[in-house]
Design an enzyme around this catalytic site. Structure first.
Site, PDB file in Angstrom:
ATOM      1  N   HIS A  67     -63.251   9.536   4.903  1.00  0.00           N
ATOM      2  CA  HIS A  67     -63.265   8.251   4.195  1.00  0.00           C
ATOM      3  C   HIS A  67     -64.533   8.059   3.398  1.00  0.00           C
ATOM      4  O   HIS A  67     -64.508   7.684   2.242  1.00  0.00           O
ATOM      5  CB  HIS A  67     -63.186   7.112   5.225  1.00  0.00           C
ATOM      6  CG  HIS A  67     -61.802   6.592   5.393  1.00  0.00           C
ATOM      7  ND1 HIS A  67     -61.529   5.334   5.826  1.00  0.00           N
ATOM      8  CD2 HIS A  67     -60.606   7.157   5.173  1.00  0.00           C
ATOM      9  CE1 HIS A  67     -60.232   5.147   5.888  1.00  0.00           C
ATOM     10  NE2 HIS A  67     -59.654   6.253   5.499  1.00  0.00           N
ATOM     11  N   LYS A 103     -49.619   1.249   9.916  1.00  0.00           N
ATOM     12  CA  LYS A 103     -50.237   0.971   8.611  1.00  0.00           C
ATOM     13  C   LYS A 103     -50.565   2.296   7.912  1.00  0.00           C
ATOM     14  O   LYS A 103     -50.395   2.455   6.711  1.00  0.00           O
ATOM     15  CB  LYS A 103     -51.493   0.116   8.808  1.00  0.00           C
ATOM     16  CG  LYS A 103     -52.134  -0.380   7.521  1.00  0.00           C
ATOM     17  CD  LYS A 103     -53.121   0.579   6.906  1.00  0.00           C
ATOM     18  CE  LYS A 103     -53.798  -0.038   5.691  1.00  0.00           C
ATOM     19  NZ  LYS A 103     -54.662   0.921   4.980  1.00  0.00           N
TER      20      LYS A 103
HETATM   21  C1  MEV Z   1     -56.404   3.524   7.070  1.00  0.00           C
HETATM   22  O1  MEV Z   1     -55.895   3.046   5.877  1.00  0.00           O
HETATM   23  C2  MEV Z   1     -55.290   4.020   7.960  1.00  0.00           C
HETATM   24  C3  MEV Z   1     -55.699   4.432   9.355  1.00  0.00           C
HETATM   25  O2  MEV Z   1     -56.402   3.381  10.014  1.00  0.00           O
HETATM   26  C4  MEV Z   1     -54.436   4.774  10.103  1.00  0.00           C
HETATM   27  C5  MEV Z   1     -54.624   5.038  11.586  1.00  0.00           C
HETATM   28  O3  MEV Z   1     -55.562   4.503  12.197  1.00  0.00           O
HETATM   29  O4  MEV Z   1     -53.772   5.756  12.129  1.00  0.00           O
HETATM   30  C6  MEV Z   1     -56.634   5.618   9.327  1.00  0.00           C
END
Ligand code: MEV
Length: 438
Positions: free
Chosen positions: A393, A280
């Site tokens: 984030h 994702k």
């Molecule tokens: C968030 O949009 C994407 C992540 O969860 C990807 C990952 O966990 O590798 C940070």
């Protein structure tokens, strides 16, 4: 409770808006005003957008951001990204900058084959059908000439046409399996037009085929459609550097960093729950560029995730290793993209995005998109295995919360200063806003 409506598509845009406003809002006039606020004052431009789909009532904005400093095959790109998730562009830009001083990204298109199928039912003997197919194959290809003429001039067209017997899996089920080269177009319309013509000619030729019984002559075409699974339309993106070169402010021990990073990739290789989230993160980068360049992100999503399961278990798209002191991180993904046709010359922002990228060919765009996906994955794994994902984030999220609460410039300044050395959480931001407002 709302009412059903008949003939909605026949209503004018005003009438549609009024109906929606009356049905779903306690203050219909406010709803109408909000929808209209997002109309473009340039009526021609608005009409262009209205006509992309049916029943348009307004526009839905998504931000267009730029991730600069992407060094790909020794050339710098500023990558346009359309995405709502606050930290994605910042992460891509950070990754791009990091790798630009470590040799940049390398990208290679491995192949560009597109696939389409005519799915049909035949009740007779398989051998007879094979003989029929051999005898009509030239006629089938001939029938598509008028559709493929222009594509052939550009070096594309139908590459192969085979009959596949699928009756072991489903009684009477056969396919015409067709592979295509569509050059700089994604080719969906071209492929589907070819397939529908092939299906029509297949039926017509069967009616005329003397060796067939009356029942055999009646081939049932179930459907003719391209496949979004394009495992032979592959691009590879990679980065590598000596392990010690990974060092920077937040990576004090590059060997440990690289080992933990590789462990994170291994986990995604064997654990589907992690693999889905890992991939994702890759798609955060991929989709954002696919959208900005007017390509079909649903097609890309479907194809990429199918590819991630090609060995029977859903797994990581990316891989990493250390060999002879060199850290390498790479992935191969299928991408069916176009830089001509579709929205590419219609949507003014798509045109701009392609110009920012230097009007790439479809193959070049495949490379840019794959690299952005890999960069995004690098940024996510780097955060996850070092500071944790929430630090970055929540900083971006802080801004969203401030917007939500319509913070004044003074409030913004005070709050941003406070959170420079405090952990951001939704509750803590709201509490501080409320305190400031007391
Ligand atoms: C968030 O949009 C994407 C992540 O969860 C990807 C990952 O966990 O590798 C940070």
């Amino acid at each position: 409770m709302s009412n059903a409506v008949s003939g909605f598509s026949k209503l004018s845009k005003e009438e549609k808006i009024n109906w929606i406003a009356q049905q779903y809002f306690s203050q219909p006039e406010v709803a109408v005003a909000t929808l209209k606020q997002y109309w473009n004052s340039d009526t021609q431009l608005q009409q262009l957008h209205d006509e992309f789909i049916e029943n348009t009532i307004s526009n839905f904005y998504l931000p267009l951001g730029i991730a600069p400093n992407f060094l790909i095959n020794d050339r710098y790109y500023s990558v346009p990204m359309v995405i709502e998730e606050s930290s994605v562009v910042a992460a891509a830009a950070k990754s791009a900058k990091f790798w630009s001083t470590r040799g940049g990204f390398k990208a290679t298109v491995i192949n560009t084959e597109k696939i389409g199928q005519v799915h049909f039912l035949f009740s007779g003997e398989a051998d007879k059908l094979q003989a029929f197919f051999r005898s009509v194959k030239p006629a089938l290809l001939n029938a598509t000439e008028s559709i493929t003429k222009n594509m052939q001039k550009r070096g594309g067209g139908i590459v192969s046409l085979t009959l596949r017997d699928k009756t072991a899996d489903l009684p009477q089920y056969y396919q015409l399996h067709v592979t295509f080269e569509t050059k700089d177009s994604m080719g969906a319309n071209f492929i589907n037009s070819c397939l529908e013509q092939l299906a029509k000619t297949l039926r017509e030729e069967a009616q005329k085929y003397a060796e067939f019984s009356e029942a055999e002559k009646d081939i049932t075409v179930v459907m003719s459609i391209l496949s979004n699974f394009v495992p032979n339309c592959l691009v590879r993106a990679e980065v590598s550097c000596p392990v010690e070169d990974l060092a920077e402010k937040k990576i004090e021990n590059p060997q440990l960093f690289a080992e933990k990073f590789i462990q994170a990739v291994r986990i995604a290789e064997i654990e589907p729950y992690r693999a889905v989230t890992h991939n994702k993160g890759i798609m955060n980068g991929v989709d954002a560029v696919v959208l900005a360049t007017g390509n079909d992100f649903r097609a890309v999503e479907a194809g990429v995730h199918a590819y991630a399961s090609k060995n029977g278990t859903y797994s990581s798209l990316s891989h990493a290793k250390i060999e002879n002191g060199i850290f390498s991180f790479w992935m191969e993904i299928p991408l069916a993209l176009g830089t001509v046709g579709g929205l590419t010359s219609l949507h003014p922002m798509v045109k701009m995005a392609l110009e920012i990228l230097g009007k790439p060919s479809a193959q070049e765009l495949m490379q840019i998109v794959a690299v952005t996906g890999l960069a995004q994955n690098f940024a996510a794994l780097r955060s996850l295995t070092t500071t944790g994902i929430q630090e970055g984030h929540m900083k971006m999220h802080l801004n969203n919360i401030l917007n939500q609460y319509q913070a004044t410039p003074e409030e913004r300044k005070a709050i941003t200063t406070h959170f420079q050395n405090h952990t951001v959480s939704h509750a803590s931001v709201v509490e501080l806003i409320e305190n400031l407002r007391k």
